[in-house]
Design a protein around this motif. Sequence first.
Motif, PDB file in Angstrom:
ATOM      1  N   ILE A   1      31.501  47.917  46.667  1.00  0.00           N
ATOM      2  CA  ILE A   1      32.044  46.882  47.545  1.00  0.00           C
ATOM      3  C   ILE A   1      32.349  47.543  48.882  1.00  0.00           C
ATOM      4  CG2 ILE A   1      33.845  45.163  47.907  1.00  0.00           C
ATOM      5  CD1 ILE A   1      34.225  45.044  44.882  1.00  0.00           C
ATOM      6  N   THR A   2      31.664  47.080  49.930  1.00  0.00           N
ATOM      7  CA  THR A   2      31.790  47.681  51.262  1.00  0.00           C
ATOM      8  C   THR A   2      32.395  46.666  52.221  1.00  0.00           C
ATOM      9  OG1 THR A   2      29.838  49.049  50.864  1.00  0.00           O
ATOM     10  CG2 THR A   2      30.534  48.792  53.157  1.00  0.00           C
ATOM     11  N   ALA A   3      33.362  47.106  52.988  1.00  0.00           N
ATOM     12  CA  ALA A   3      33.997  46.227  53.979  1.00  0.00           C
ATOM     13  C   ALA A   3      34.311  47.038  55.229  1.00  0.00           C
ATOM     14  CB  ALA A   3      35.268  45.602  53.415  1.00  0.00           C
ATOM     15  N   PRO A   4      34.246  46.399  56.403  1.00  0.00           N
ATOM     16  CA  PRO A   4      34.571  47.104  57.641  1.00  0.00           C
ATOM     17  C   PRO A   4      36.058  47.023  57.954  1.00  0.00           C
ATOM     18  CG  PRO A   4      33.768  44.934  58.159  1.00  0.00           C
ATOM     19  CD  PRO A   4      33.761  45.041  56.657  1.00  0.00           C
ATOM     20  N   GLN A   5      36.466  47.784  58.927  1.00  0.00           N
ATOM     21  CA  GLN A   5      37.819  47.749  59.468  1.00  0.00           C
ATOM     22  C   GLN A   5      38.867  47.921  58.374  1.00  0.00           C
ATOM     23  OE1 GLN A   5      38.479  44.780  62.530  1.00  0.00           O
ATOM     24  NE2 GLN A   5      36.316  44.741  63.044  1.00  0.00           N
ATOM     25  N   ARG A   6      39.911  47.068  58.375  1.00  0.00           N
ATOM     26  CA  ARG A   6      41.045  47.283  57.477  1.00  0.00           C
ATOM     27  C   ARG A   6      40.875  46.537  56.161  1.00  0.00           C
ATOM     28  NH1 ARG A   6      45.933  45.082  60.511  1.00  0.00           N
ATOM     29  NH2 ARG A   6      44.379  43.677  61.408  1.00  0.00           N
ATOM     30  N   TRP A   7      41.044  47.236  55.064  1.00  0.00           N
ATOM     31  CA  TRP A   7      41.056  46.580  53.764  1.00  0.00           C
ATOM     32  C   TRP A   7      41.749  47.458  52.737  1.00  0.00           C
ATOM     33  CZ3 TRP A   7      38.448  49.063  49.770  1.00  0.00           C
ATOM     34  CH2 TRP A   7      37.432  49.957  50.118  1.00  0.00           C
ATOM     35  N   GLN A   8      42.080  46.853  51.606  1.00  0.00           N
ATOM     36  CA  GLN A   8      42.796  47.595  50.564  1.00  0.00           C
ATOM     37  C   GLN A   8      42.679  46.867  49.234  1.00  0.00           C
ATOM     38  OE1 GLN A   8      46.973  48.211  51.341  1.00  0.00           O
ATOM     39  NE2 GLN A   8      47.177  49.794  49.771  1.00  0.00           N
ATOM     40  N   VAL A   9      42.557  47.655  48.163  1.00  0.00           N
ATOM     41  CA  VAL A   9      42.687  47.108  46.812  1.00  0.00           C
ATOM     42  C   VAL A   9      44.184  46.970  46.540  1.00  0.00           C
ATOM     43  CG1 VAL A   9      42.271  47.479  44.363  1.00  0.00           C
ATOM     44  CG2 VAL A   9      40.538  48.171  46.040  1.00  0.00           C
ATOM     45  N   VAL A  10      44.654  45.746  46.374  1.00  0.00           N
ATOM     46  CA  VAL A  10      46.095  45.544  46.213  1.00  0.00           C
ATOM     47  C   VAL A  10      46.502  45.389  44.755  1.00  0.00           C
ATOM     48  CG1 VAL A  10      46.433  44.614  48.518  1.00  0.00           C
ATOM     49  CG2 VAL A  10      45.808  43.058  46.675  1.00  0.00           C
ATOM     50  N   THR A  11      45.547  45.026  43.905  1.00  0.00           N
ATOM     51  CA  THR A  11      45.823  44.906  42.469  1.00  0.00           C
ATOM     52  C   THR A  11      44.567  45.318  41.722  1.00  0.00           C
ATOM     53  OG1 THR A  11      47.285  43.027  42.865  1.00  0.00           O
ATOM     54  CG2 THR A  11      46.530  43.346  40.614  1.00  0.00           C
ATOM     55  N   ARG A  12      44.738  46.036  40.620  1.00  0.00           N
ATOM     56  CA  ARG A  12      43.584  46.364  39.784  1.00  0.00           C
ATOM     57  C   ARG A  12      43.940  46.251  38.320  1.00  0.00           C
ATOM     58  NH1 ARG A  12      43.353  52.407  38.977  1.00  0.00           N
ATOM     59  NH2 ARG A  12      45.013  53.374  40.183  1.00  0.00           N
ATOM     60  N   SER A  13      42.909  45.893  37.535  1.00  0.00           N
ATOM     61  CA  SER A  13      43.084  45.771  36.090  1.00  0.00           C
ATOM     62  C   SER A  13      41.859  46.350  35.415  1.00  0.00           C
ATOM     63  CB  SER A  13      43.257  44.299  35.701  1.00  0.00           C
ATOM     64  OG  SER A  13      42.089  43.569  36.021  1.00  0.00           O
ATOM     65  N   ALA A  14      41.829  46.293  34.107  1.00  0.00           N
ATOM     66  CA  ALA A  14      40.717  46.897  33.369  1.00  0.00           C
ATOM     67  C   ALA A  14      39.384  46.266  33.728  1.00  0.00           C
ATOM     68  CB  ALA A  14      40.971  46.786  31.864  1.00  0.00           C
ATOM     69  N   ASP A  15      39.391  45.008  34.092  1.00  0.00           N
ATOM     70  CA  ASP A  15      38.116  44.328  34.362  1.00  0.00           C
ATOM     71  C   ASP A  15      38.132  43.565  35.686  1.00  0.00           C
ATOM     72  OD1 ASP A  15      39.875  42.356  33.705  1.00  0.00           O
ATOM     73  OD2 ASP A  15      38.588  41.383  32.220  1.00  0.00           O
ATOM     74  N   GLY A  16      38.980  43.983  36.622  1.00  0.00           N
ATOM     75  CA  GLY A  16      39.000  43.253  37.870  1.00  0.00           C
ATOM     76  C   GLY A  16      39.873  43.884  38.933  1.00  0.00           C
ATOM     77  N   LEU A  17      39.970  43.199  40.054  1.00  0.00           N
ATOM     78  CA  LEU A  17      40.768  43.691  41.174  1.00  0.00           C
ATOM     79  C   LEU A  17      41.029  42.550  42.134  1.00  0.00           C
ATOM     80  CD1 LEU A  17      38.649  45.272  43.941  1.00  0.00           C
ATOM     81  CD2 LEU A  17      37.530  44.617  41.810  1.00  0.00           C
ATOM     82  N   ILE A  18      41.974  42.780  43.028  1.00  0.00           N
ATOM     83  CA  ILE A  18      42.207  41.895  44.164  1.00  0.00           C
ATOM     84  C   ILE A  18      42.080  42.736  45.424  1.00  0.00           C
ATOM     85  CG2 ILE A  18      43.875  40.460  45.394  1.00  0.00           C
ATOM     86  CD1 ILE A  18      44.975  39.591  42.720  1.00  0.00           C
ATOM     87  N   LEU A  19      41.208  42.278  46.310  1.00  0.00           N
ATOM     88  CA  LEU A  19      40.892  42.999  47.540  1.00  0.00           C
ATOM     89  C   LEU A  19      41.357  42.166  48.723  1.00  0.00           C
ATOM     90  CD1 LEU A  19      39.102  45.380  48.831  1.00  0.00           C
ATOM     91  CD2 LEU A  19      37.313  43.645  48.986  1.00  0.00           C
ATOM     92  N   GLN A  20      42.054  42.795  49.670  1.00  0.00           N
ATOM     93  CA  GLN A  20      42.394  42.083  50.894  1.00  0.00           C
ATOM     94  C   GLN A  20      41.667  42.722  52.072  1.00  0.00           C
ATOM     95  OE1 GLN A  20      46.681  42.242  51.406  1.00  0.00           O
ATOM     96  NE2 GLN A  20      46.554  44.105  52.634  1.00  0.00           N
ATOM     97  N   THR A  21      41.054  41.872  52.887  1.00  0.00           N
ATOM     98  CA  THR A  21      40.359  42.329  54.088  1.00  0.00           C
ATOM     99  C   THR A  21      41.018  41.656  55.286  1.00  0.00           C
ATOM    100  OG1 THR A  21      38.735  40.563  53.765  1.00  0.00           O
ATOM    101  CG2 THR A  21      38.160  42.747  52.944  1.00  0.00           C
ATOM    102  N   GLN A  22      41.069  42.367  56.408  1.00  0.00           N
ATOM    103  CA  GLN A  22      41.868  41.877  57.530  1.00  0.00           C
ATOM    104  C   GLN A  22      41.097  41.866  58.844  1.00  0.00           C
ATOM    105  OE1 GLN A  22      45.316  44.562  56.769  1.00  0.00           O
ATOM    106  NE2 GLN A  22      46.529  42.687  56.927  1.00  0.00           N
ATOM    107  N   ASN A  23      41.087  40.679  59.477  1.00  0.00           N
ATOM    108  CA  ASN A  23      40.752  40.502  60.890  1.00  0.00           C
ATOM    109  C   ASN A  23      39.503  41.271  61.327  1.00  0.00           C
ATOM    110  OD1 ASN A  23      41.533  39.081  63.231  1.00  0.00           O
ATOM    111  ND2 ASN A  23      42.212  40.972  64.152  1.00  0.00           N
TER     112      ASN A  23
END
Length: 706
Positions: free
Chosen positions: A139-161
């Motif tokens: 998973i590739t994203a430019p500028q600011r981003w972060q994995v904010v939650t992760r689990s055994a089979d998933g994640l939550i990704l936030q990307t900004q502006n």
Amino acid sequence: MLTIDTRQGTASHPDFSHGNTLPLTGVPFGMHYLTVQTNGARGSWFFDPASHQYEGIRLTHQPSPWIGDFQHWTLRGVPANAADPLSPSVYDPAQAIFSPDLIDLTDTRYGTRTQATMAARAGMMTITSSGDSPLALHITAPQRWQVVTRSADGLILQTQNQSESRDPDFTMITAVSVDTAIDWDNATILTEAGSQSVDAAVTAGGTLILPLTAAAATVRFAASFIGAAAAQRLLAAINHESFPALHAANEAAWTEKLALIQARDSRPARVQTLMTNWYRSLLFPMRFYERDEQGAPIHYNTTARKVFPGKLFTNTGFWDTYKTNFPLYALLMPEQYGDFLEGFLNSAKETGYLPKWLSPDERGTMPGTMADAVVADAVTKGIRPDLWEDLLAAMVHGATTESPDPRYGRANLKDYRALGYVPADIPESVNQTLDYAYSDALIGVVADALGHTAMAKQYTAYGKNYQHLFDPQFNLMHPKDRDGHFTPGFDPLTWGTGFTEGGAWQNSFAVYQDMSGLIKMAGGPQAFLHTLHTLANTDPAFNVGTYGGVIHEMTEMNALNFGQIAMSNQPSFHVPYLYALAGEPSATQLLVKQLLLHAFHAGPDGYPGDEDNGSMSSWYIWSALGLYPLRPGFGDYVLGIPFFDEVTLQLPDHTVTLTTQNNANQMLFVQKRTADGQPLSGNTITHKQLTAMRTLVTKLQLLPSL
């Protein structure tokens, strides 16, 4: 469903456009789309239809390369043991499927097949390796981003502006689930600075590498602009749905909308072009609202930086789309049109002004406040009367109150009101004046419909302000200084100065509210037609003027070689139909048919210029039907020349069948028309006439009638 290749118009670059489109997969007017990225280093031109390079499936919100992508990431599956994980892959574009509801391609470097489909707010990909080696997701994203939650089979990704927004921290939250375990112990983030922890905040872009425990994976994802809980709720709705089921639902969404226009013709390629253009007309504006837990619409307000109730839409530039897209929606999808109006009114309530160019919020580019035409057209056609008073108030506010922020409302309003025109020392002065005069006349239309007689009279009179800039020496518009003098050295081949993306030839005829008055000022129909014939027969030459260099619109006009009728750009869209209004319908028929025959097709180089959010596609559709909504807000159409043996339009309460007799390429002129069996004369019909009829039959002939 008819097979549609979404790569129409994608063979473009900054210096020359064959559409400047993207091959978008999703549902009509979706909130997110998927596409293929071949080379992210090319910036907004990240897809090349001829390239064999493959960098992943991209979640995108890009309405135009000139605007950019306000939030995006890419996802790709490769073997977990790949030696060079960040280098591009390879695919065969000739073997790939690019359709409105499906992307299907094989990464021939690694032997992995990817299928992707996208609903309005959630999507799914299946990635299957040809071998037994476990996969890794990138998973590739430019500028600011972060994995904010992760689990055994998933994640939550936030990307900004990732492009302009009133909110510098504008965030998209993506919830991801995978149907196989993620090996988080060996996961990493790779950036230009090196390897980082998967919990690190990325500040300048990078790639999250997620090793899996299987050689095949189904990836589900949902993206929200409101928050993590909203994204998880969207994801939960598809977490137990299969890929074939979601794909079938998305295909059905397209089938329903595409079926509103059904064409029959002996030339299948012609039908293909029509339906591919119809697909493009159904992409924008995009939804920018979600649903709360009770199902009510809500949206993120980037100006107030909080969640508001109601619908909102984005990714549309009204300077382009009011001309053709919205009249098409008004005819075929008035209920959807009403939703758009509701969203645009919410924009006005929250910012003070009706929108001009949204992505995701107000960009303020291009002159005029052309949402006024969208409102007036709705009023003329009876769409959403419950909104009219509020919409009129928003129109009047934009016409009377200049915003301290130049992105909103009418720029240079004080000068326009004081002089009756925008003076020549202000760039784009002519285009601003003509757009403001048209909008004033549209306020008159809406005020009259609502019984505000004095207001209607006042603004209808303002609609004559175009007369200040008409120069009878040239029968064209001419910039004028503050003292009322036309500027010296006028040359209609010179671009810029008082004009937008063209010169006097391209921009002098935007007097939709008073064409009869413009013809009279030009000396009557014959003198007006003489000017139009000179326009068409003047070589497509140009002087760069205040642009200071060649811009792509100049190159495209020259390449089209259609005189000074720059059908490669929106200011000239209505010019071929002016001949009919002045009494020479044969010239309109000849010009339009030549454009339909030679300037459009369904391939990657299928447009003569920027397609611009469905506006050029909708021009093609209207012209192929033999109709053109030259003056939105006034409820009528100019008659042109139909292009298909038969087209059926599904209106909300009945069908209208348009039949063309003697429909050969060499038949360039209309002999006669009959509506419901009765002769139809004249060069225009009203919206009321069109929506009341069941059949319109047009017979063509080789030469114009004497």
